[in-house]
Design a protein around this motif. Structure first.
Motif, short mmCIF file in Angstrom:
data_model
loop_
_atom_site.label_atom_id
_atom_site.label_comp_id
_atom_site.label_asym_id
_atom_site.label_seq_id
_atom_site.Cartn_x
_atom_site.Cartn_y
_atom_site.Cartn_z
N LYS A 95 0.85 -1.19 0.00
CA LYS A 95 0.00 0.00 0.00
C LYS A 95 0.89 1.24 0.00
CE LYS A 95 -2.63 -1.47 3.59
NZ LYS A 95 -3.73 -1.38 4.57
N THR A 96 0.89 1.98 -1.09
CA THR A 96 1.68 3.21 -1.19
C THR A 96 0.77 4.33 -1.69
OG1 THR A 96 2.31 3.07 -3.50
CG2 THR A 96 3.64 1.79 -1.95
N VAL A 97 1.35 5.53 -1.77
CA VAL A 97 0.62 6.65 -2.36
C VAL A 97 0.11 6.24 -3.75
CG1 VAL A 97 0.87 8.98 -3.29
CG2 VAL A 97 1.89 8.40 -1.07
N PHE A 100 -2.44 2.97 -3.46
CA PHE A 100 -3.55 2.89 -2.51
C PHE A 100 -4.31 4.19 -2.28
CE2 PHE A 100 -5.24 1.96 1.88
CZ PHE A 100 -6.08 0.92 1.48
N TRP A 101 -3.60 5.31 -2.18
CA TRP A 101 -4.27 6.55 -1.78
C TRP A 101 -5.29 6.99 -2.84
CZ3 TRP A 101 -1.58 10.58 1.69
CH2 TRP A 101 -0.79 9.94 2.64
N LYS B 257 -5.03 11.45 5.71
CA LYS B 257 -4.13 10.30 5.67
C LYS B 257 -4.61 9.18 6.58
CE LYS B 257 -0.40 9.29 8.22
NZ LYS B 257 -0.37 8.66 9.54
N THR B 260 -7.50 7.10 5.03
CA THR B 260 -7.35 6.51 3.69
C THR B 260 -6.18 5.52 3.71
OG1 THR B 260 -6.02 8.44 3.08
CG2 THR B 260 -8.34 8.43 2.42
N SER B 261 -4.98 6.09 3.92
CA SER B 261 -3.78 5.25 3.95
C SER B 261 -3.80 4.30 5.14
CB SER B 261 -2.57 6.17 4.02
OG SER B 261 -1.46 5.53 4.58
N LYS B 262 -4.33 4.81 6.27
CA LYS B 262 -4.45 4.00 7.49
C LYS B 262 -5.93 3.88 7.87
CE LYS B 262 0.03 4.11 7.91
NZ LYS B 262 0.83 2.94 7.59
#
Lengths: 182, 403
Positions: A95-97, A100-101, B257, B260-262
């Motif tokens: 999961k990276t920018v 995933f973002w 963040k 979404t990311s977490k």
């Protein structure tokens, strides 16, 4: 049932909202609100003036980000920012920018308010636009000559934009089966 | 003292000395011979400390940067509903800020008729409520998805704590500001260096969210958000924003963040669940639990905690045979909504192997699932929201391990 209850409860609140009851607190000035409000919406609302290029971002990244996030965003002590596209449905998702973002605006918001870890909030808007451009370019999402600013950043479509679903819980036991039938 | 009793005591001491292999320094004769202290004790004091004999601690912080990460509550050594504030779990993203309450402000703005700035003193003047609620990190029991490596309940379930919180309903503050039509969300932000922020639906604010300034009868501890934190009953810990300084009312969420990311759950199909706020019903046995030792067969009281983010706990069942036979445990009354509910069940250990499990049911009828059921739906990469039934294995030597 629960949402109906909430709606019924919410109505009088909104109706009462016309007149403050306790008259506690004061009105902030517009400048005060502007100084504190660092929230960036997915539509780009709140993005400050300024701009940055991929090349500028590479320079900012090498000085302010690389120590923790590794060369070219590949990850070191802290999270990888690059790669992982196509891995989310595999047993070892990355999961990276890039993978995933859902919104590029989130990357601006977070970098601007929270990064670098040991000096949070010390990057200028131009530096943040630049480093965001660099990370997006490393992920193949924007071109090497693309410039990020308040107009271009919200238009960036992230690869995993449609990768998120609403909370379906409860998702186990008899209740979830009942839900599925309905 | 009768001769028999004297002889009995003497025998006890002799046996004790033999068993422990040491001589008691103070009393050569009997445990109860000591008549008590002959000197005055310590003087009165202005702020209490625990006994110097008590050493219960949160888990030791680890990692390169000690400003980020978590420490865990020693649930196996806590009693009752309330977690001592000093043992409440921590999860910080850029350290604990040192905030002068006289300088601290809460700004409410965005889609409101009247943006407002409150001092802490002003918030304390407004109508207040005290409520008992747990806070549980969405990542609690994250180590329980795969091989069970947590040695004890502190490691497996210690990102959960329960306090009495006092503050002002957020609905009152929003009324004062005048929420505009079309407003559906708000974003809450902390005054920590990283300005941690989370979006949440405004309905929840009108339902039961509090802006709290007190915990367990005194000011909130710095590690818990001094001087103000958002208390979002039953929802994942991260959204209970500490050091609260700003609330912006909006039509849409901000996709920060940390939402979404977490704090999103990746499913086997590659899609991730987002805005997964509520903590599902859960329970765990704290005695006997991992790392503890039963000294001998016979009577033991099985003890544990149950909680649900959707309301009250209605039932906790306990099994000592790995889930074949379940018996209803006694629940501690009163049962607060979205709060720890201690449960207890008398148990006679026969000295053999036992597999202890607990299973809670909340007032919505939801039943805590086995981990296999969660994995069947969510796979192994969702990380958060593991509320599975927990098993502790009791061995014939009395040791208890994770299973």
């Amino acid at each position: 049932m629960r949402s109906l209850f909430v709606v019924v409860l919410a109505l009088p609140v909104f109706l009462m909202a016309q007149s403050p009851k306790y008259k506690v607190g004061r009105a902030p000035t517009a400048e005060e609100v502007k100084a504190w409000d660092v929230s960036i919406g997915p539509d780009g609302s709140g993005l400050p003036e300024g701009s940055g290029t991929v090349a500028e971002g590479k320079d900012v990244y090498s000085r302010r980000c690389q120590r923790c996030h590794g060369a070219e965003g590949k990850g070191a002590d802290d999270a990888a920012l690059v790669g992982g596209q196509g891995t989310l449905a595999t047993p070892k998702p990355l999961k990276t920018v890039g993978s995933f973002w859902p919104y590029a605006t989130s990357l601006f918001d977070y970098t601007h308010r929270s990064m670098p870890f040991k000096d949070p909030g010390t990057l200028t808007p131009n530096q943040v636009y630049a480093v965001v451009a660099y990370i997006l370019n490393l992920n193949g999402i924007i071109g090497p000559d693309d410039k990020m600013n308040a107009q271009t950043l919200p238009k960036v479509r992230m690869p995993n934009r449609d990768g998120f679903v609403k909370d379906p819980r409860p998702d186990t036991g008899a209740k979830s089966k009942k839900k599925a039938v309905k | 003292m009768s001769d028999n009793r004297r002889r009995f005591l003497k025998l006890g001491v002799t046996l004790g000395s033999v068993l422990t292999g040491c001589n008691r320094a103070k009393s050569p004769t009997a445990e109860l011979d000591d008549e008590g202290p002959k000197r005055l004790g310590k003087p009165l004091s202005e702020y209490g400390e625990r006994s110097s004999f008590e050493t219960v601690k949160r888990s030791t912080p680890t990692g390169k940067n000690l400003e980020i990460g978590a420490t865990r509550t020693p649930l196996q050594e806590c009693y009752g509903v309330i977690t001592p504030s000093s043992l409440h779990f921590e999860r910080h993203h850029s350290g604990v800020p040192e905030i002068d309450p006289a300088q601290h402000r809460l700004l409410i703005h965005g889609m409101v008729d009247r943006p407002l700035v409150f001092t802490v003193e002003e918030l304390k003047r407004l109508p207040s409520v005290s409520r008992v609620h747990f806070v549980e990190c969405a990542g609690n029991s994250g180590s329980e998805w795969g091989p069970k490596t947590a040695p004890n309940v502190q490691n497996s379930h210690g990102l959960a704590s329960c306090s009495e919180w006092t503050g002002v309903p957020l609905a009152i503050l929003l009324e004062e500001a005048g929420v505009q039509a079309g407003a559906k969300w708000l974003v809450a932000e902390g005054a920590d260096p990283c300005k941690m922020s989370r979006s949440l639906p405004i309905q929840k604010a009108l339902d039961d969210i509090l802006v709290v300034y007190a915990q367990n009868g005194e000011a909130i501890r710095p590690a818990q958000g001094y001087p103000l934190r958002l208390m979002v009953p039953g929802w994942e810990g991260n959204i209970n924003v500490k050091w609260l300084r700003r609330i912006k009312v909006s039509a849409e969420p901000f996709y920060t963040k940390d939402e979404t990311s977490k704090y999103t759950e990746l499913m086997p199909d590659g899609k991730a669940r987002i805005f997964t706020f509520e903590m599902d019903a859960k329970s765990v046995i704290t005695y006997p639990s991992g790392g503890q030792k039963l000294l001998k067969p016979g009577f033991h009281e099985i003890r544990g905690l149950a909680w649900s983010g959707r309301g009250r706990i209605e039932k906790v069942e306990v099994s000592a045979d790995g889930g074949k036979v379940w018996t209803a445990a006694k629940l501690q009354e009163p049962r607060h909504s979205k709060a720890f509910t201690p449960f207890r069940l008398p148990w006679t250990w026969d000295g053999g192997e036992a597999a202890l499990m607990s299973r809670s049911t909340d007032e919505t009828g939801y039943v805590q699932p086995p981990v296999e059921e969660l994995i069947a739906v969510r796979g192994l990469n969702s990380n958060y929201h593991n509320n599975a039934i927990k098993t502790w294995k009791v061995h014939p030597d009395g040791s208890v391990t994770n299973a």
